[in-house]
Design a protein around this motif. Structure first.
Motif, PDB file in Angstrom:
ATOM      1  N   ALA A 195      -6.896   6.473   1.635  1.00  0.00           N
ATOM      2  CA  ALA A 195      -8.202   6.076   1.108  1.00  0.00           C
ATOM      3  C   ALA A 195      -8.865   5.027   2.006  1.00  0.00           C
ATOM      4  O   ALA A 195     -10.075   5.043   2.214  1.00  0.00           O
ATOM      5  CB  ALA A 195      -8.047   5.538  -0.313  1.00  0.00           C
ATOM      6  N   TRP A 196      -8.050   4.150   2.564  1.00  0.00           N
ATOM      7  CA  TRP A 196      -8.590   3.085   3.420  1.00  0.00           C
ATOM      8  C   TRP A 196      -9.286   3.658   4.648  1.00  0.00           C
ATOM      9  O   TRP A 196     -10.272   3.111   5.152  1.00  0.00           O
ATOM     10  CB  TRP A 196      -7.450   2.126   3.814  1.00  0.00           C
ATOM     11  N   SER A 212       0.819  -1.214   0.000  1.00  0.00           N
ATOM     12  CA  SER A 212       0.000   0.000   0.000  1.00  0.00           C
ATOM     13  C   SER A 212       0.851   1.263   0.000  1.00  0.00           C
ATOM     14  O   SER A 212       1.876   1.342   0.662  1.00  0.00           O
ATOM     15  CB  SER A 212      -0.948   0.002   1.197  1.00  0.00           C
ATOM     16  N   THR A 213       0.392   2.255  -0.773  1.00  0.00           N
ATOM     17  CA  THR A 213       1.043   3.562  -0.820  1.00  0.00           C
ATOM     18  C   THR A 213       0.381   4.493   0.196  1.00  0.00           C
ATOM     19  O   THR A 213      -0.625   4.133   0.813  1.00  0.00           O
ATOM     20  CB  THR A 213       0.871   4.183  -2.209  1.00  0.00           C
ATOM     21  N   ARG A 261      -1.315   7.100  -0.496  1.00  0.00           N
ATOM     22  CA  ARG A 261      -2.676   7.373  -0.988  1.00  0.00           C
ATOM     23  C   ARG A 261      -3.622   6.221  -0.664  1.00  0.00           C
ATOM     24  O   ARG A 261      -4.779   6.430  -0.299  1.00  0.00           O
ATOM     25  CB  ARG A 261      -2.658   7.618  -2.495  1.00  0.00           C
ATOM     26  N   ASN A 262      -3.131   4.985  -0.839  1.00  0.00           N
ATOM     27  CA  ASN A 262      -3.951   3.816  -0.505  1.00  0.00           C
ATOM     28  C   ASN A 262      -4.345   3.847   0.970  1.00  0.00           C
ATOM     29  O   ASN A 262      -5.498   3.587   1.334  1.00  0.00           O
ATOM     30  CB  ASN A 262      -3.193   2.506  -0.751  1.00  0.00           C
ATOM     31  N   GLU A 263      -3.364   4.153   1.817  1.00  0.00           N
ATOM     32  CA  GLU A 263      -3.617   4.168   3.262  1.00  0.00           C
ATOM     33  C   GLU A 263      -4.626   5.252   3.618  1.00  0.00           C
ATOM     34  O   GLU A 263      -5.523   5.045   4.439  1.00  0.00           O
ATOM     35  CB  GLU A 263      -2.314   4.378   4.037  1.00  0.00           C
ATOM     36  N   ASN A 287     -12.721   4.243   3.666  1.00  0.00           N
ATOM     37  CA  ASN A 287     -13.355   3.157   2.917  1.00  0.00           C
ATOM     38  C   ASN A 287     -14.439   2.500   3.783  1.00  0.00           C
ATOM     39  O   ASN A 287     -14.200   2.194   4.952  1.00  0.00           O
ATOM     40  CB  ASN A 287     -12.275   2.127   2.541  1.00  0.00           C
ATOM     41  N   CYS A 305       5.196   3.758   4.982  1.00  0.00           N
ATOM     42  CA  CYS A 305       4.771   2.739   4.019  1.00  0.00           C
ATOM     43  C   CYS A 305       5.902   1.766   3.729  1.00  0.00           C
ATOM     44  O   CYS A 305       7.083   2.091   3.830  1.00  0.00           O
ATOM     45  CB  CYS A 305       4.315   3.398   2.721  1.00  0.00           C
ATOM     46  N   SER A 340       5.789  -0.016   0.772  1.00  0.00           N
ATOM     47  CA  SER A 340       5.775  -0.233  -0.677  1.00  0.00           C
ATOM     48  C   SER A 340       6.840   0.622  -1.354  1.00  0.00           C
ATOM     49  O   SER A 340       7.415   1.517  -0.740  1.00  0.00           O
ATOM     50  CB  SER A 340       4.411   0.186  -1.217  1.00  0.00           C
TER      51      SER A 340
END
Ligand code: ZN
Length: 262
Positions: free
Chosen positions: A69-70, A62-63, A65-67, A73, A123, A125
């Motif tokens: 967004a989560w 996860s990046t 941004r992913n984190e 979510n 992160c 990643s």
């Protein structure tokens, strides 16, 4: 003025030729989750932070941004959050640094990490080396802004015993943590205008300030200061706290670091 202070909501900053200068811009972005985020992830409780806590996300892919967004979510049912997430491209502030976030795993009493510490997720990643560089620079700027030393740094592990930041404990000895703290210390020295000549040795653990016969390593001094600050936080007696501050400053001076005001 630090670029760090110039961040504006939802605006990305271009990296300033970081390759050439060797100095990395933090590329800081503010994108707060709403107060209405489910599962109490942003309780809105005011916090006067006294430390900064470092985490790894525990997710190799996860990046930042992913984190981010989560956190908003709908599938996410956990009451877990943090203040800033960093990857190899950017840092995103998701909760204001003067509000409580749930990252330390140690409950909600007033002395808990959750109630007193700024949580930073690193992160796993992408280019991890670059991520670490960015994280160290970011943490150094946060410390400088508050006139704090690296003795204010904590691992998630220090609060709850969780093996986090796990990558910094890859050898079971936390040597990755020690070198991260050294890296922050170096960035902090650079931000302060070079204050002292940190010898640039290959072995981070052997970092010694060459400064008028000073021989205590920054690392050793900060280790002792970390013990002191545990005692500091365990008491509310003003005189005792003053004495802890004084002792910490003696250690800082002995290792060539700037004393800080309590
Ligand atoms: Zn953690």
């Amino acid at each position: 003025m630090l670029k760090f202070f110039l961040s504006i909501n939802y605006v990305d900053f271009k990296n300033w030729d970081e390759e050439e200068s060797g100095k990395m811009d933090v590329n800081y972005r503010v994108d707060h989750i709403p107060r209405t985020t489910p599962n109490n992830r942003r309780p809105g409780t005011r916090m006067e932070p006294t430390t900064i806590t470092i985490h790894n996300t525990g997710n190799p892919s996860s990046t930042a941004r992913n984190e981010r967004a989560w956190l908003t979510n709908q599938l996410n049912t956990r009451t877990a959050s943090y203040h800033i997430v960093v990857d190899d491209r950017e840092a995103i502030e998701v909760i204001p640094l003067n509000e409580v976030a749930w990252h330390a795993g140690d409950g909600s009493r007033s002395s808990s990490g959750n109630r007193t510490s700024i949580g930073i997720e690193i992160c796993e990643s992408g280019n991890y080396e670059r991520t670490l560089q960015r994280a160290a620079q970011l943490v150094a700027e946060l410390l400088l802004e508050r006139n704090w030393g690296t003795d204010r740094l904590r691992r998630h592990y220090d609060w709850s015993g969780k093996n986090c930041p796990r990558i910094m404990n890859a050898d079971g000895n936390w040597s990755g943590w020690d070198s991260f703290v050294n890296r922050v210390s170096q960035s902090l020295n650079e931000l302060r205008g070079g204050g002292g000549t940190v010898s640039d040795q290959a072995d981070d653990d052997a970092q010694i300030i060459d400064n008028g016969g000073v021989t205590m390593t920054v690392e050793d001094a900060n280790k002792i200061i970390r013990f002191l600050s545990a005692a500091y936080m365990a008491t509310s007696d003003r005189e005792a706290r003053r004495e802890f501050n004084r002792l910490a400053n003696e250690l800082r001076k002995a290792s060539g670091q700037e004393p800080v005001s309590g």
